[in-house]
Write an enzyme that holds these catalytic residues in place. Sequence first.
Site, short mmCIF file in Angstrom:
data_model
loop_
_atom_site.label_atom_id
_atom_site.label_comp_id
_atom_site.label_asym_id
_atom_site.label_seq_id
_atom_site.Cartn_x
_atom_site.Cartn_y
_atom_site.Cartn_z
N PRO A 126 0.83 -1.20 0.00
CA PRO A 126 0.00 0.00 0.00
C PRO A 126 0.87 1.26 0.00
O PRO A 126 1.77 1.40 0.83
CB PRO A 126 -0.80 -0.12 1.31
CG PRO A 126 -0.79 -1.59 1.62
CD PRO A 126 0.52 -2.10 1.13
N GLU A 240 10.56 -11.24 -15.79
CA GLU A 240 10.68 -11.30 -17.24
C GLU A 240 9.63 -12.25 -17.81
O GLU A 240 8.91 -11.90 -18.75
CB GLU A 240 12.09 -11.72 -17.65
CG GLU A 240 13.14 -10.64 -17.38
CD GLU A 240 14.54 -11.05 -17.79
OE1 GLU A 240 14.68 -12.07 -18.50
OE2 GLU A 240 15.51 -10.36 -17.39
N ARG A 268 -23.86 -7.93 -39.25
CA ARG A 268 -24.64 -6.69 -39.14
C ARG A 268 -24.63 -5.96 -40.48
O ARG A 268 -23.58 -5.78 -41.10
CB ARG A 268 -24.01 -5.79 -38.07
CG ARG A 268 -24.64 -4.43 -37.92
CD ARG A 268 -25.93 -4.49 -37.11
NE ARG A 268 -26.29 -3.17 -36.62
CZ ARG A 268 -27.04 -2.31 -37.29
NH1 ARG A 268 -27.51 -2.63 -38.49
NH2 ARG A 268 -27.33 -1.14 -36.78
N GLU A 363 2.03 -5.93 -13.32
CA GLU A 363 3.39 -6.47 -13.52
C GLU A 363 4.38 -5.37 -13.89
O GLU A 363 5.26 -5.55 -14.74
CB GLU A 363 3.37 -7.56 -14.59
CG GLU A 363 4.32 -8.70 -14.33
CD GLU A 363 3.75 -9.74 -13.39
OE1 GLU A 363 4.35 -10.81 -13.22
OE2 GLU A 363 2.70 -9.48 -12.78
#
Length: 385
Positions: A126, A240, A268, A363
Amino acid sequence: MEGLTEEEQTIVETVRDFVDRSVRPVVQQLEHANTYPEALIEQMKQLGIFGLAIPEPWGEARVSAPCYALVTEELARGWMSLAGAMGGHTVVSKLLLDYGTQEQKDTYLPRMATGELRATMALTEPGGGSDLQAMRTTAVQKGDEYVVNGSKTWITNARRAGLVALLCKTDPAATPAHRGISILLVEPGPGFSVSRDLPKLGYKGVESCELSFEDFRVPATALLGEHEGRGFAQMMRGLEIGRIQVASRALGVGRAALEDSLRYAQERESFGKPIWQHQSIGNYLADMATKLVAARQLVLHASRRFEAGERSDMEAGMAKLFASEVAMQIALDAIRIHGGYGYSTEFDVERYFRDAPLMIVGEGTNEIQRNVIARQLVDRGTVAP
């Protein structure tokens, strides 16, 4: 699937079939209810997905990094949360393989390969965000134990993980700070608590939690490897493959958004013809596909370097940066193509738009990736192959 063995191609195709047969029919209901996908996780265990990074004698079907990336893409195409359920697990597998003692490998890897034991990593704190060297979680050695105090946040799979690779400071006074950081392999016990599940925009079904450690005691043998102070470098190498995995998740989300858009644009009609024949829509599809294929090539390039044992922090950073930004753009363009239906919760497109931002900030944020890339450019002086 150029560069994969015949067995690896079969593995990717098997996961693709699993996604089409078992995931896509139920994902919308599970995701909207924020339900943990217990049955799907069990099927992933049976398919050997949690052991893809673990070789013999502990595992049975270790695959190359490019194959692992493509398997991750397939899972994320079905539901990004499923790829997240095995992401940190794979990083911990890699950490054990590269740096663990023989006893640590023999203790954890066989059960991790089957998915019986699920693992995760605990890095972020935090208020700390991407500044890992500023962490406050400490592990003080007292006799043959470490006493851990501190907290972590945004820890995926925290409630269901039986093993946590905990990044902490074993020497808070070390200079520079990274020399005082170590990794402890910890299992839940007294003093270790999961305080709450964090509410999220997307990435539903799989929990992301806050962890608290209060005089939490672990044996000294929990130290990854045999020497303190090497955890930061160890984790950077582990990240990595983590960043390659996150980039591959982005590929899966982007591909799902593109494939849904391609199908919709043929079904469509407006002004008497399928909407893909209108240049504005056709151009969207062309750009989406081109960017996605380019992103996949970056991911596979990073994967091949990683597999060869070469330094790949710049390549993994490039792959993660580009693939995640591409996924976000494709998800937005998919909403444009679907029009009002793209904003409807009855279509999957809105889920892709909610899931895509995770890969931008997860990450290591994309801003951090740019720092990594810039430093490596200066060190290497070139991007020549």
